[in-house]
Design an enzyme around this catalytic site. Sequence first.
Site, PDB file in Angstrom:
ATOM      1  N   HIS A  43      -6.840  -8.860   2.105  1.00 15.50           N
ATOM      2  CA  HIS A  43      -8.182  -8.874   2.697  1.00 15.50           C
ATOM      3  C   HIS A  43      -8.466 -10.204   3.388  1.00 15.50           C
ATOM      4  CE1 HIS A  43     -11.888  -7.024   3.472  1.00 15.50           C
ATOM      5  NE2 HIS A  43     -12.122  -6.456   2.295  1.00 15.50           N
ATOM      6  N   ASP A  56       2.017   9.516  11.124  1.00 16.55           N
ATOM      7  CA  ASP A  56       3.218  10.347  11.263  1.00 16.55           C
ATOM      8  C   ASP A  56       4.371   9.444  11.687  1.00 16.55           C
ATOM      9  OD1 ASP A  56       5.224  12.101  11.881  1.00 16.55           O
ATOM     10  OD2 ASP A  56       4.037  13.320  13.271  1.00 16.55           O
TER      11      ASP A  56
END
Length: 581
Positions: free
Chosen positions: A158, A376
């Site tokens: 983060h 994908d």
Amino acid sequence: MKFQVEVLSTETIKPSSPTPDHLRHHKLSYLDQIQPPIFMPMVLFYPKEHDHNDLDLISIHEQRCSKIKKALSDTLVKFYPLAGRVHGTQYVDCNDEGAYYVEAKTDCKLSDIIENPNPKDFNKFLPFELDAAHELPVCFQVTFFACGGMSIAMGMSHKVGDALSYFTFLNGLAAEARGEGNDVCAPVFVSDKYFPQKDLSGFYQHRSGIIKQNISTKRFVFDGPMVQAIRAKCVMSRRPTRVEALSAFIWCRYIASCTSIQQEGVTTDAMYTVSHAVNLRTRMEPPLPEHTFGNVTRTAIAVPPVSVDPKDGTLHGVVNHVREAIKQVDKEYIRKLQEGDAHLNFLRSRTEEVKRGEVVSFSFTSLCRFPIYDADFGWGKPVYVGSASFTFKNLVSFFDTNVGDGVEAWINLLEEDMEKFEKDEELLKYVSLAPSYKNAKAAAGDFGFAYVQAGGRWQLWSKPAQGNIQSTIGGFYSFGIKIWFVVWLSVREDDDESDLVVSDDRRAIRRRLVEEEHLASCELGTSSRRSDLALRFPLLLSVRPRENSKSSSRPDPAFSATSNRPRRRHRSGSLPLLRPS
């Protein structure tokens, strides 16, 4: 469920070309500085492909790992800070040391994990504890299941970016693996210019709130009709969004179930706050592009009245307070972030108030409408995506369900609070117990088709082919029956393609069949086998004899006149960021 994950190998993946000298020092922005040093986790699950036998698995796994590592090496060239090392709260040394990469295997099946996901199980598919993000900007773990499926887990610090940055990198990596890396927008590293660094020494404890023990993370699923029912409870001139309504509802149930008995360390006159992450990119003047990399988000903090009770239809009070708080994240708010120490002074005082129990914060972050199912790598999109159990209390993360337009809420509470919260009767009225995923091939049965969802649409599915619904229906004429079915058009924006998912909650399917208005009929010949099929799919198929042999030429109202693709509805939405501080 008990299972083991065995690490097979570890390595660091370096960029395929060196970072230029003038880019070797990536300065963190003020908004980067104040983020906690934790990994933001996501775990993506991919099934074994149907046309691969067990003898091919080793070769296929090796090919996939090689493709991921090659794509990661090439993608790190554009995202060069992620191949470096974080130095405190000051900068990233872009020294090309590389991303940490792990390959592992587990003795369980993929379906064992995702049929009824347990957030704590997901942490086992990550290479590090979430609070171990010290110097590493990013880490990966590829895990292979006993059934031949696999998971890809990524943790990003983060300190270097927010949720939008996370998915910009992840989906860019997937595009590179597919050979489409040139189509990805290059990230822009300019956040430190808009939010200059501040001196944090002895001033702000950025690890505040991290708890190592006694945190319970549970997953609560609200299916589409239940989300709409909760939204309907908020009687307002402008209808609340799914996230607004659900966050108000969950917070109210937390107040009702967990605060009736005074908790240790919390004073009786404590102030209870509701925090929502807000994307600042679109609120800047001029707006920043979405591919601006870094932390460009802050939190809107509302203080609703604790007496609000959802049973009497006053959820709108919480929603109004949240909307007003978000409205105040405006140009003046951003100017104060950029200039002076007013915001930093607020963080310091609020941290002390939380420590003394004077403030009880409850934070929400939403990944709804985020492209979490778009990764994908060349073998299809994931069948399920989840996060992990965080080291923070009173933190809720929202995700789109992979079936329909429901919402998954991953809720982190203290263990004693979770015991009360998960037994709340008002909460349980709206929570679905439906599993997230079922094997489509098993559901297809002997006749080779099932009623499934693909890309936000309910479709008939045949094995082994997984074509579009028009070609699939054409293959069913030999059965000699008439099938009534529903083409369910989702409002999800990413409904172009998706792997096929079957819900085994038959009552939910029947409810949707009744409620949806988009009915289409398809003539499939005489009724020679209709009784057998009706027995196998009693809740999915309404079988009737063929009435007119010419009726099969009728146009399907679920499709446009010029295309075989179903009509789609779109709904835009802002992109809130991952975790409020």
